[in-house]
Design an enzyme around this catalytic site. Sequence first.
Site, PDB file in Angstrom:
ATOM      1  N   SER A 197       0.791  -1.229   0.000  1.00 32.17           N
ATOM      2  CA  SER A 197       0.000   0.000   0.000  1.00 32.17           C
ATOM      3  C   SER A 197       0.821   1.274   0.000  1.00 32.17           C
ATOM      4  CB  SER A 197      -0.927   0.013   1.218  1.00 32.17           C
ATOM      5  OG  SER A 197      -0.178   0.072   2.419  1.00 32.17           O
ATOM      6  N   HIS A 225      -5.270  -4.846   0.868  1.00 32.74           N
ATOM      7  CA  HIS A 225      -5.459  -3.688  -0.009  1.00 32.74           C
ATOM      8  C   HIS A 225      -5.977  -4.084  -1.391  1.00 32.74           C
ATOM      9  CE1 HIS A 225      -3.782  -0.639   2.667  1.00 32.74           C
ATOM     10  NE2 HIS A 225      -2.935  -1.570   3.049  1.00 32.74           N
ATOM     11  N   LYS A 256     -11.460  -1.873   4.583  1.00 38.57           N
ATOM     12  CA  LYS A 256     -10.977  -1.015   3.504  1.00 38.57           C
ATOM     13  C   LYS A 256     -12.013  -1.012   2.386  1.00 38.57           C
ATOM     14  CE  LYS A 256      -6.116  -1.094   4.770  1.00 38.57           C
ATOM     15  NZ  LYS A 256      -6.258  -1.679   6.112  1.00 38.57           N
TER      16      LYS A 256
END
Length: 412
Positions: A197, A225, A256
């Site tokens: 990330s 991610h 996320k």
Amino acid sequence: MPAKAKARALDYDRIFKSAIERLHDEGRYRVFIDILRTKGSFPNAMCFGGNGPKPITVWCSNDYLGMGQNESVVQAMEVALREVGAGSGGTRNISGNTHYHTQLEAELASLHGKDGALLFTSGYVSNEAALSTLGKLLPGCVIFSDELNHASMIAGIKNSGCEKRVFGHNNLDHLEELLATEDPETPKLIAFESVYSMDADIAPIPAICDLADKYNALTYLDEVHAVGMYGDCGGGISERDAVAHRLTIIEGTLGKAFGVMGGYIAADRTIVDCIRSYAPGFIFTTSLSPVLVAGALASVRHLKVSDEERRAQQESAAMLKAKFAAADLPALPSATHIVPLMVGCPTKAKKISDILLAEYGLYVQPINFPTVPRGTERLRFTPGPLHTPEMMDELVEALVEIWGRLELRKAA
């Protein structure tokens, strides 16, 4: 003989204050802004402090697809709150499995093509608990870890008590060199991420699986991610590249792209049962609120069938990268949805962030050591499907003005 002299009292307060002063001196003291997102108008939010609340535009949220604002997710959470109540009642071995938990675990196992899945309270906890437990269950295990692995993976590997071999980031030759030096009978685990990330690059998953097959190693892939973001159903890079079936364990987050909270692993049913039965980070922690699990379940189900959010997000990321390039702003090359802008100094990164927020109402958090190596400090932008071209133009104009004001280096 005189009585033993009384030991001089330690100045504990001074020790703690000195620790904070060091962070200030190094320019990496972290300040977290007081913020409230505005339902229905993300990425707009309200920032509190100073002269009272003011509107801002958020550019660094890990709610990559805006699913925390999705109506089906919010409705699912409201229904669960009304019908079930707030909390889970404790750990699952005491209070049992809330039905939402079993439904979500089945959905996540299906998402990754695995026999089972197990929920944790966060992605950090799932990594620490799973990796530390795996190492203890495999006598003499050696864990091979990418040098840029997340802090939670590093903590899990350390707590496993296993020997660790760190290979250069995405360096297949180095990984094979390390694997080849071990006894063929030694249990081995390769731990790595799909999307890194901070550097916004992607691991060569198929090639790492090839090495795992060659040297009889297990694989542990962190997809936090990438889940929700890639693949036809949101299963991550491993789904996109059709290699999920080759991975021993896939770990992900619900906080996320799925927009809620929680972490999980997906794997063979026996491995999942071992982690469930042996991991203190699972056994002794109150389980996620059914309200959160209901929202995550709705989000996973939505993104399994809807590609609209992923497509719009990729378009936004491509547009912002192009605008940064046209303005000669020093963005790192990125094949992902993350757009890092290099600064190289902690105090300057903080200064840029402060000016953006105070003068332009634009929020992006500076990233510094230990999240990234010293000298590679940066701003990390996560354009989403709800960021408009006009918002991007406003951001770029502000950054160009600040870059000139602070006499910062532009792209080469």
